[in-house]
Design a protein around this motif. Structure first.
Motif, PDB file in Angstrom:
ATOM      1  N   ALA A 139       0.840  -1.197   0.000  1.00  0.00           N
ATOM      2  CA  ALA A 139       0.000   0.000   0.000  1.00  0.00           C
ATOM      3  C   ALA A 139       0.874   1.245   0.000  1.00  0.00           C
ATOM      4  O   ALA A 139       1.931   1.285   0.644  1.00  0.00           O
ATOM      5  CB  ALA A 139      -0.910   0.007   1.225  1.00  0.00           C
ATOM      6  N   GLN A 140       0.432   2.267  -0.719  1.00  0.00           N
ATOM      7  CA  GLN A 140       1.115   3.553  -0.728  1.00  0.00           C
ATOM      8  C   GLN A 140       0.617   4.405   0.450  1.00  0.00           C
ATOM      9  O   GLN A 140      -0.455   4.143   1.003  1.00  0.00           O
ATOM     10  CB  GLN A 140       0.849   4.278  -2.047  1.00  0.00           C
ATOM     11  N   PRO A 141       1.391   5.416   0.870  1.00  0.00           N
ATOM     12  CA  PRO A 141       0.940   6.290   1.959  1.00  0.00           C
ATOM     13  C   PRO A 141      -0.428   6.900   1.651  1.00  0.00           C
ATOM     14  O   PRO A 141      -0.757   7.166   0.494  1.00  0.00           O
ATOM     15  CB  PRO A 141       2.026   7.366   2.021  1.00  0.00           C
ATOM     16  N   VAL A 142      -1.215   7.108   2.697  1.00  0.00           N
ATOM     17  CA  VAL A 142      -2.554   7.686   2.567  1.00  0.00           C
ATOM     18  C   VAL A 142      -2.531   9.104   3.146  1.00  0.00           C
ATOM     19  O   VAL A 142      -2.083   9.317   4.276  1.00  0.00           O
ATOM     20  CB  VAL A 142      -3.600   6.829   3.306  1.00  0.00           C
ATOM     21  N   ASP A 143      -3.016  10.072   2.376  1.00  0.00           N
ATOM     22  CA  ASP A 143      -2.989  11.474   2.791  1.00  0.00           C
ATOM     23  C   ASP A 143      -3.920  11.731   3.978  1.00  0.00           C
ATOM     24  O   ASP A 143      -4.929  11.048   4.160  1.00  0.00           O
ATOM     25  CB  ASP A 143      -3.404  12.390   1.648  1.00  0.00           C
ATOM     26  N   ASP A 144      -3.566  12.768   4.738  1.00  0.00           N
ATOM     27  CA  ASP A 144      -4.462  13.269   5.776  1.00  0.00           C
ATOM     28  C   ASP A 144      -5.425  14.309   5.228  1.00  0.00           C
ATOM     29  O   ASP A 144      -6.538  14.461   5.726  1.00  0.00           O
ATOM     30  CB  ASP A 144      -3.655  13.908   6.917  1.00  0.00           C
ATOM     31  N   SER A 145      -4.986  15.044   4.208  1.00  0.00           N
ATOM     32  CA  SER A 145      -5.753  16.176   3.694  1.00  0.00           C
ATOM     33  C   SER A 145      -6.501  15.822   2.414  1.00  0.00           C
ATOM     34  O   SER A 145      -6.010  15.043   1.590  1.00  0.00           O
ATOM     35  CB  SER A 145      -4.816  17.357   3.427  1.00  0.00           C
ATOM     36  N   ILE A 146      -7.657  16.424   2.256  1.00  0.00           N
ATOM     37  CA  ILE A 146      -8.470  16.229   1.057  1.00  0.00           C
ATOM     38  C   ILE A 146      -7.901  17.075  -0.080  1.00  0.00           C
ATOM     39  O   ILE A 146      -7.612  18.255   0.086  1.00  0.00           O
ATOM     40  CB  ILE A 146      -9.931  16.638   1.329  1.00  0.00           C
ATOM     41  N   VAL A 147      -7.727  16.444  -1.229  1.00  0.00           N
ATOM     42  CA  VAL A 147      -7.261  17.142  -2.426  1.00  0.00           C
ATOM     43  C   VAL A 147      -8.257  16.869  -3.547  1.00  0.00           C
ATOM     44  O   VAL A 147      -8.543  15.712  -3.868  1.00  0.00           O
ATOM     45  CB  VAL A 147      -5.852  16.674  -2.842  1.00  0.00           C
ATOM     46  N   GLY A 148      -8.810  17.933  -4.152  1.00  0.00           N
ATOM     47  CA  GLY A 148      -9.751  17.743  -5.253  1.00  0.00           C
ATOM     48  C   GLY A 148     -11.004  17.035  -4.798  1.00  0.00           C
ATOM     49  O   GLY A 148     -11.718  17.485  -3.892  1.00  0.00           O
ATOM     50  N   GLN A 149     -11.294  15.879  -5.399  1.00  0.00           N
ATOM     51  CA  GLN A 149     -12.525  15.157  -5.133  1.00  0.00           C
ATOM     52  C   GLN A 149     -12.488  14.341  -3.847  1.00  0.00           C
ATOM     53  O   GLN A 149     -13.511  13.851  -3.383  1.00  0.00           O
ATOM     54  CB  GLN A 149     -12.844  14.224  -6.309  1.00  0.00           C
ATOM     55  N   GLY A 150     -11.306  14.158  -3.270  1.00  0.00           N
ATOM     56  CA  GLY A 150     -11.224  13.358  -2.056  1.00  0.00           C
ATOM     57  C   GLY A 150      -9.801  12.975  -1.739  1.00  0.00           C
ATOM     58  O   GLY A 150      -8.874  13.757  -1.941  1.00  0.00           O
ATOM     59  N   ILE A 151      -9.606  11.768  -1.243  1.00  0.00           N
ATOM     60  CA  ILE A 151      -8.279  11.233  -0.938  1.00  0.00           C
ATOM     61  C   ILE A 151      -8.067   9.981  -1.770  1.00  0.00           C
ATOM     62  O   ILE A 151      -8.872   9.041  -1.722  1.00  0.00           O
ATOM     63  CB  ILE A 151      -8.132  10.927   0.560  1.00  0.00           C
ATOM     64  N   ARG A 152      -6.962   9.983  -2.508  1.00  0.00           N
ATOM     65  CA  ARG A 152      -6.648   8.847  -3.375  1.00  0.00           C
ATOM     66  C   ARG A 152      -5.879   7.794  -2.587  1.00  0.00           C
ATOM     67  O   ARG A 152      -4.913   8.097  -1.886  1.00  0.00           O
ATOM     68  CB  ARG A 152      -5.825   9.319  -4.563  1.00  0.00           C
ATOM     69  N   VAL A 153      -6.298   6.540  -2.706  1.00  0.00           N
ATOM     70  CA  VAL A 153      -5.639   5.416  -2.041  1.00  0.00           C
ATOM     71  C   VAL A 153      -5.143   4.464  -3.135  1.00  0.00           C
ATOM     72  O   VAL A 153      -5.902   4.109  -4.043  1.00  0.00           O
ATOM     73  CB  VAL A 153      -6.605   4.677  -1.092  1.00  0.00           C
TER      74      VAL A 153
END
Length: 279
Positions: free
Chosen positions: A171-185
């Protein structure tokens, strides 16, 4: 009733798998039901992974099972985090004697049959759990897993259920902050024809809690890329504010769910592997 599975991760329990059966007290008569959760975990003193199962054999009003390949993508609003061993709440009926229970592995990489017994390991929320303390080395994604139940007179009917193990993923790191439409996982995906799904659980603590006690959960196609819509993410983003020390983590679980009719009852087996990203 929802039967869910979880795996301990530090002081909290990890994701509750979405692929579950449901029952209500108003639908049908109680019938035999078995739920077998097989976690792919580090193989003790050996290298690689091993399968560790937790199985129940009960009588309950069960309407059916949703296999993993039939699950659509979607998310839930934040909810209390499921903790403990994930065995659910007490059933309306009784535990049933399954007789001897054995789990075996076999694959193309290692064609030998590797067998281990599942034995009673304790009662949780009224459910007698059957598990294995040690397990043979698992070739994740290659081995098939078979659980054979001998059955017992006046207890659970005999049955055999077979499924595939699930491949390891990164798994790649998961953001804390919303960017654009949401959070990409993102994670190591599988071909579109796979029967597996990915569950994503964003877990965080609320005020006064020292470990995560809330989560928002999504089920995604196992293709390696999913964006969580922003409407589900405000609490997760607040937990990740730079000046905050709020404990939070992301748990990704690849899972495969198979169900089978058993005489007048039902059995379901879930194989899964979990990855936790501590923030």
């Amino acid at each position: 009733m929802n039967y869910r599975s979880s795996v301990a991760g530090g002081a909290v329990a990890a994701v509750a798998l979405a692929a579950a059966c449901t029952s209500t007290t108003s639908i049908g008569d109680p019938r035999p039901f078995s739920y077998i959760d097989v976690r792919e975990l580090p193989a003790g003193n050996a290298t690689g992974l091993a399968p560790y199962a937790s199985a129940i054999f009960v009588k309950d009003r069960v309407t059916g099972v949703v296999p993993s390949y039939a699950l659509n993508e979607g998310c839930t609003q934040p909810m209390p985090l499921v903790t403990g061993d994930g065995s659910g709440v007490p059933v309306s009926g009784a535990n049933l004697d399954p007789g001897s229970v054995k789990m075996s592995l076999k694959g193309s990489i290692d064609p030998s049959v590797r067998e281990v017994a599942l034995t009673p390991s304790g009662v949780s929320n009224g459910l007698l759990q059957y598990s294995n303390a040690t397990g043979p080395v698992l070739q994740a994604g290659d081995d098939s897993i078979t659980v054979a139940v001998a059955g017992a007179a006046g207890g659970f009917p005999a049955f055999t259920i077979r499924t595939s193990s699930v491949p390891h993923f990164v798994a790649q790191p998961v953001d804390d902050s919303i960017v654009g439409q949401g959070i990409r996982v993102q994670w190591t995906g599988l071909p579109a024809t796979t029967t597996t799904r990915m569950q994503i659980s964003l877990q965080y603590a609320t005020t006064g809690n020292s470990s995560p006690n809330m989560e928002m959960r999504c089920v995604a196609l196992d293709d390696g890329d999913f964006t969580i819509p922003r409407l589900y993410l405000s609490e997760w983003e607040n937990a990740g504010v730079d000046a905050s020390t709020t404990p939070h983590q992301a748990v990704l679980s690849r899972f495969n769910t198979v169900g089978a009719n058993v005489a007048d009852g039902l059995a379901v087996i879930v194989t899964r592997i979990d990855t936790t990203i501590v923030k």
